[in-house]
Design a protein around this motif. Structure first.
Motif, PDB file in Angstrom:
ATOM      1  N   GLN A  76      -2.598   3.631   1.378  1.00  0.00           N
ATOM      2  CA  GLN A  76      -1.348   4.059   1.258  1.00  0.00           C
ATOM      3  C   GLN A  76      -0.472   3.955   2.179  1.00  0.00           C
ATOM      4  OE1 GLN A  76       0.549   8.319   1.517  1.00  0.00           O
ATOM      5  NE2 GLN A  76       0.030   8.183  -0.881  1.00  0.00           N
ATOM      6  N   GLN A  77       0.722   3.471   2.228  1.00  0.00           N
ATOM      7  CA  GLN A  77       1.527   3.346   3.645  1.00  0.00           C
ATOM      8  C   GLN A  77       3.069   3.704   3.138  1.00  0.00           C
ATOM      9  OE1 GLN A  77       1.255  -1.275   3.907  1.00  0.00           O
ATOM     10  NE2 GLN A  77       3.245  -1.150   4.233  1.00  0.00           N
ATOM     11  N   ALA A  78       3.556   4.482   4.222  1.00  0.00           N
ATOM     12  CA  ALA A  78       4.652   5.219   4.084  1.00  0.00           C
ATOM     13  C   ALA A  78       6.059   4.268   3.997  1.00  0.00           C
ATOM     14  CB  ALA A  78       4.921   6.398   5.019  1.00  0.00           C
ATOM     15  N   LEU A  79       6.979   4.544   3.049  1.00  0.00           N
ATOM     16  CA  LEU A  79       8.471   3.898   3.248  1.00  0.00           C
ATOM     17  C   LEU A  79       9.431   4.882   3.017  1.00  0.00           C
ATOM     18  CD1 LEU A  79       9.626   0.464   1.640  1.00  0.00           C
ATOM     19  CD2 LEU A  79      11.016   2.598   2.079  1.00  0.00           C
ATOM     20  N   SER A  80       9.715   5.433   4.032  1.00  0.00           N
ATOM     21  CA  SER A  80      10.914   6.611   3.868  1.00  0.00           C
ATOM     22  C   SER A  80      12.254   6.263   3.744  1.00  0.00           C
ATOM     23  CB  SER A  80      10.715   7.679   5.090  1.00  0.00           C
ATOM     24  OG  SER A  80      11.868   8.587   5.142  1.00  0.00           O
ATOM     25  N   LEU A  81      12.733   6.970   2.734  1.00  0.00           N
ATOM     26  CA  LEU A  81      14.482   6.901   2.513  1.00  0.00           C
ATOM     27  C   LEU A  81      14.818   8.424   2.111  1.00  0.00           C
ATOM     28  CD1 LEU A  81      14.083   3.837  -0.310  1.00  0.00           C
ATOM     29  CD2 LEU A  81      14.887   3.676   1.854  1.00  0.00           C
ATOM     30  N   GLN A  82      15.322   8.642   3.297  1.00  0.00           N
ATOM     31  CA  GLN A  82      15.556  10.353   3.195  1.00  0.00           C
ATOM     32  C   GLN A  82      16.769  10.240   2.260  1.00  0.00           C
ATOM     33  OE1 GLN A  82      16.793  11.599   7.087  1.00  0.00           O
ATOM     34  NE2 GLN A  82      16.893  13.945   6.356  1.00  0.00           N
ATOM     35  N   ARG A  83      16.513  11.392   1.426  1.00  0.00           N
ATOM     36  CA  ARG A  83      17.664  11.474   0.232  1.00  0.00           C
ATOM     37  C   ARG A  83      19.024  11.477   0.711  1.00  0.00           C
ATOM     38  NH1 ARG A  83      14.746  16.285   0.261  1.00  0.00           N
ATOM     39  NH2 ARG A  83      13.532  15.469  -1.477  1.00  0.00           N
ATOM     40  N   ASN A  84      19.137  11.945   2.048  1.00  0.00           N
ATOM     41  CA  ASN A  84      20.703  12.396   2.596  1.00  0.00           C
ATOM     42  C   ASN A  84      20.903  11.144   3.529  1.00  0.00           C
ATOM     43  OD1 ASN A  84      21.301  14.657   0.772  1.00  0.00           O
ATOM     44  ND2 ASN A  84      20.000  15.729   2.255  1.00  0.00           N
ATOM     45  N   GLY A  85      21.288   9.879   3.140  1.00  0.00           N
ATOM     46  CA  GLY A  85      21.620   9.128   4.089  1.00  0.00           C
ATOM     47  C   GLY A  85      20.968   7.503   4.051  1.00  0.00           C
ATOM     48  N   CYS A  86      19.878   7.602   3.102  1.00  0.00           N
ATOM     49  CA  CYS A  86      19.326   6.384   3.227  1.00  0.00           C
ATOM     50  C   CYS A  86      18.996   5.654   1.942  1.00  0.00           C
ATOM     51  CB  CYS A  86      17.673   6.516   3.648  1.00  0.00           C
ATOM     52  SG  CYS A  86      17.320   7.091   5.500  1.00  0.00           S
ATOM     53  N   VAL A  87      19.453   6.534   0.977  1.00  0.00           N
ATOM     54  CA  VAL A  87      19.410   5.917  -0.408  1.00  0.00           C
ATOM     55  C   VAL A  87      20.720   5.088  -0.669  1.00  0.00           C
ATOM     56  CG1 VAL A  87      19.087   6.400  -2.856  1.00  0.00           C
ATOM     57  CG2 VAL A  87      17.753   7.775  -0.909  1.00  0.00           C
ATOM     58  N   HIS A  88      20.778   3.794  -0.195  1.00  0.00           N
ATOM     59  CA  HIS A  88      21.711   2.900  -0.316  1.00  0.00           C
ATOM     60  C   HIS A  88      21.128   1.640  -0.793  1.00  0.00           C
ATOM     61  CE1 HIS A  88      24.657   5.778   0.805  1.00  0.00           C
ATOM     62  NE2 HIS A  88      24.017   6.083   1.763  1.00  0.00           N
ATOM     63  N   HIS A  89      21.728   0.736  -1.386  1.00  0.00           N
ATOM     64  CA  HIS A  89      21.138  -0.556  -1.820  1.00  0.00           C
ATOM     65  C   HIS A  89      20.766  -1.513  -0.701  1.00  0.00           C
ATOM     66  CE1 HIS A  89      20.821  -3.989  -4.728  1.00  0.00           C
ATOM     67  NE2 HIS A  89      21.337  -4.624  -3.766  1.00  0.00           N
ATOM     68  N   ALA A  90      21.429  -1.719   0.158  1.00  0.00           N
ATOM     69  CA  ALA A  90      20.950  -2.568   1.376  1.00  0.00           C
ATOM     70  C   ALA A  90      19.861  -1.865   2.266  1.00  0.00           C
ATOM     71  CB  ALA A  90      22.283  -2.961   2.224  1.00  0.00           C
TER      72      ALA A  90
END
Length: 229
Positions: free
Chosen positions: A110-124
């Motif tokens: 398992q390897q992490a890919l972080s998309l913080q819910r406040n600030g990172c959840v954008h298409h690009a």
């Protein structure tokens, strides 16, 4: 996507084969990029990248944004494809960590890919981290970048300098033209000061779109396709 103290801003380096847990501190490395002829084990077999999304980390709209970015990526004929994990040992876990970051290529388990819910959840931004996960770093880290941009070191705080260093030419094989508009390029403004980070060395470049976050470019697609042929 800037992270103070992390050599390439949003790229993690594996510390071992153990399963990754949210909150783990990651070791750093000077290795910046992947040449799959040299680091063949970091290539996803057949270009298939299994993924899972952590439960209860995102609301419905955020999950829809992530899935839309993945579906758009998959439609672009890169030679790689993100597929929902069934029972694969090696896979990407998408979760809301402290910022936006990913490992570089396949590291195993398992390897992490972080998309913080406040600030990172954008298409690009989703696609930016996906491209890290398949094995690519930032465009301005290319070993040939000095022919295209001049880094204005005096405008960049020292703690951020490592994020603008060139990669080792033995670690990175460039197969496309330099892409000022790549979703993997940093923007014109330096972190911490807001002053210009680059001087553009070629004519006809619209600086407003350097470091754009609208989505992948044709060259982004081509460089992945070339690596996964």
């Amino acid at each position: 996507m800037f992270h103070e103290g992390v050599p390439l801003g949003d790229i993690l380096i594996p510390k071992g084969e153990e399963e990754l847990e949210e909150g783990d501190e990651e070791d750093e490395s000077e290795r910046a990029v992947l040449n799959f002829r040299k680091y063949g084990g970091n290539k996803w077999p057949n270009g298939v990248v299994p993924f899972a999304i952590a439960n209860n980390h995102y609301n419905n709209a955020q999950r829809a944004t992530i899935y839309n970015a993945i579906n758009d990526y998959n439609a672009k004929n890169t030679g790689t494809r993100f597929v929902p994990r069934s029972n694969q040992r090696d896979y990407v876990m998408i979760f809301s960590g402290n910022g936006c970051y990913s490992y570089l290529g396949r590291i195993g388990n398992q390897q992490a890919l972080s998309l913080q819910r406040n600030g990172c959840v954008h298409h690009a931004i989703v696609q930016h981290e996906m491209i890290h996960a398949v094995g690519f770093t930032h465009e301005q880290n290319r070993p040939d970048r000095d022919h295209f941009v001049r880094v204005l070191w005096e405008n960049i705080p020292r703690e951020w300098h490592s994020q603008y260093r060139k990669g080792n030419s033995g670690d990175w094989v460039t197969t496309t033209n330099y892409d000022y508009y790549s979703v993997m390029h940093y923007g014109m403004r330096a972190p911490g000061t807001g002053r210009r980070a680059f001087q553009i060395l070629r004519g006809g470049i619209d600086e407003r779109y350097v470091g754009q976050r609208g989505g992948m470019t044709g060259l982004d697609v081509q460089k992945i396709r070339n690596a996964y042929r």
